[in-house]
Write an enzyme that holds these catalytic residues in place. Sequence first.
Site, PDB file in Angstrom:
ATOM      1  N   SER A  11      -1.640 -25.415  25.071  1.00 40.03           N
ATOM      2  CA  SER A  11      -1.985 -26.562  25.776  1.00 40.03           C
ATOM      3  C   SER A  11      -1.770 -27.820  25.170  1.00 40.03           C
ATOM      4  O   SER A  11      -1.112 -28.721  25.375  1.00 40.03           O
ATOM      5  CB  SER A  11      -3.127 -26.112  26.651  1.00 40.03           C
ATOM      6  OG  SER A  11      -3.234 -27.361  27.656  1.00 40.03           O
TER       7      SER A  11
ATOM      8  N   ASP B 268      -2.423 -24.949  32.881  1.00 37.15           N
ATOM      9  CA  ASP B 268      -1.414 -25.478  32.218  1.00 37.15           C
ATOM     10  C   ASP B 268      -0.487 -24.236  31.919  1.00 37.15           C
ATOM     11  O   ASP B 268      -0.413 -23.614  30.587  1.00 37.15           O
ATOM     12  CB  ASP B 268      -2.046 -26.040  31.115  1.00 37.15           C
ATOM     13  CG  ASP B 268      -0.943 -26.941  30.171  1.00 37.15           C
ATOM     14  OD1 ASP B 268       0.373 -27.139  30.793  1.00 37.15           O
ATOM     15  OD2 ASP B 268      -1.316 -27.725  29.324  1.00 37.15           O
TER      16      ASP B 268
ATOM     17  N   SER C 243       3.655 -27.690  22.191  1.00 41.63           N
ATOM     18  CA  SER C 243       3.235 -27.266  23.611  1.00 41.63           C
ATOM     19  C   SER C 243       4.065 -26.043  24.044  1.00 41.63           C
ATOM     20  O   SER C 243       5.244 -25.829  24.027  1.00 41.63           O
ATOM     21  CB  SER C 243       3.444 -28.470  24.406  1.00 41.63           C
ATOM     22  OG  SER C 243       2.246 -29.365  24.362  1.00 41.63           O
TER      23      SER C 243
ATOM     24  N   GLY D  19       5.300 -31.275  20.612  1.00 42.37           N
ATOM     25  CA  GLY D  19       6.413 -30.484  20.561  1.00 42.37           C
ATOM     26  C   GLY D  19       6.112 -28.968  20.315  1.00 42.37           C
ATOM     27  O   GLY D  19       6.776 -28.264  20.718  1.00 42.37           O
TER      28      GLY D  19
ATOM     29  N   HIS E  97       2.564 -28.536  31.656  1.00 40.54           N
ATOM     30  CA  HIS E  97       2.754 -29.773  31.671  1.00 40.54           C
ATOM     31  C   HIS E  97       4.139 -30.104  31.038  1.00 40.54           C
ATOM     32  O   HIS E  97       4.784 -31.162  30.922  1.00 40.54           O
ATOM     33  CB  HIS E  97       1.717 -30.734  30.673  1.00 40.54           C
ATOM     34  CG  HIS E  97       1.779 -30.260  29.088  1.00 40.54           C
ATOM     35  ND1 HIS E  97       0.991 -29.256  28.803  1.00 40.54           N
ATOM     36  CD2 HIS E  97       2.493 -30.822  28.436  1.00 40.54           C
ATOM     37  CE1 HIS E  97       1.181 -29.214  27.322  1.00 40.54           C
ATOM     38  NE2 HIS E  97       2.111 -30.175  27.133  1.00 40.54           N
TER      39      HIS E  97
END
Length: 373
Positions: A342, A247, A327, A325, A223
């Site tokens: 994720s 993801d 991720s 942030g 993402h």
Amino acid sequence: MLRRGTFLAGATTVALYLAATVAPAFAAPAVSAPKPPDAMVEALQRDLGLTAEQAVQRLANEQRAAASEAALTKQLGASYAGAWLNADASQLSVATTDAAAAAAISAKGAQPVVVSRSLNDLNALKDKLDGASAEAKAGASLWYVDVASNTVAVNASDQAAGEALIAAAGVDKNAVKVAVTNEKPQTYINLVGGAAYYIGGSRCSIGFSVRRGTAPGFVTAGHCGRAGATTSNPSGSFYGSSFPGNDYAFVSTPGHTPTPYVRGSGGSQVLVRGATRAAVGASICRSGSTTGWRCGTVQQFNATVNYAQGSVSGLTRTNVCAEPGDSGGSFISGNQAQGMTSGGSGNCSSGGTTYFQPVGEVLSAYGLTLVTG
């Protein structure tokens, strides 16, 4: 928690007793455990409330458990129904649909648990939930295989919403449990500047260094960017990306040097030695550009999370906190890479739940090799 010699069969507990004494936790196979990094021990002390000695012992137990589980997964075959550690990681439980396999499980130092559904059965049930319409899934926040209860769990805003998903998927309601929760997972992407790497005005975190052939790069969350999107600090581009559904993404970074490290507590370096999957109940730590190094435990595998952008399946659920942030950042257990952050709910002030994309899938999808020490 089941006491020794007690077997779980679906929702019914049946008392059976083994003739052989269960060996001490993870008596076989023997695995030599290297001294864990000080940063990891310190983080486990902070986040799990352990002493340094307890943290070191837990990591050693978990390494032996991972070896035992890997061997039993192959040995049990279609009867395998999952495995999990107890609260202090001193005992591994391994579930099977074949009562005759109990002795083989005990021989590996694990506690046998006889159940009515194999892991393949549970995954098939969850696949049906994944296949339900978007309308049916709208009221549910996530669903996952819960090997400890030998069921599939659905978390929803209310009981009716969970039951509606079960009915729409056409699965046996006795095999699925509904929990009412306010949890609303969201992806961890932050539109303000910071460390790690950038995609335009957005920031995410590097997962693990990899190579595609001889080309260097890193894996991260899908993402964070679409294929072709460019990154800065380090400079590169998204070679491939999958989100929703999955993801994960691979960012190619020509000219940069991949290293076998994850940033630990206080900027220390944690060496990555492989990617053996940790058991349910094992300790696990996450590194991200917003909240740094945080630890907790693995709760469930094969969770499907229903984000606003669409559902993502095959995630692992943890009680590690994270914030926007983080991720794409690395999840690691001991020295074994587990996956990339994720999304989740909560934060690192009040605590939260975070999900990660297992690293093996992106390695396979793009023909990548994990950089290890």
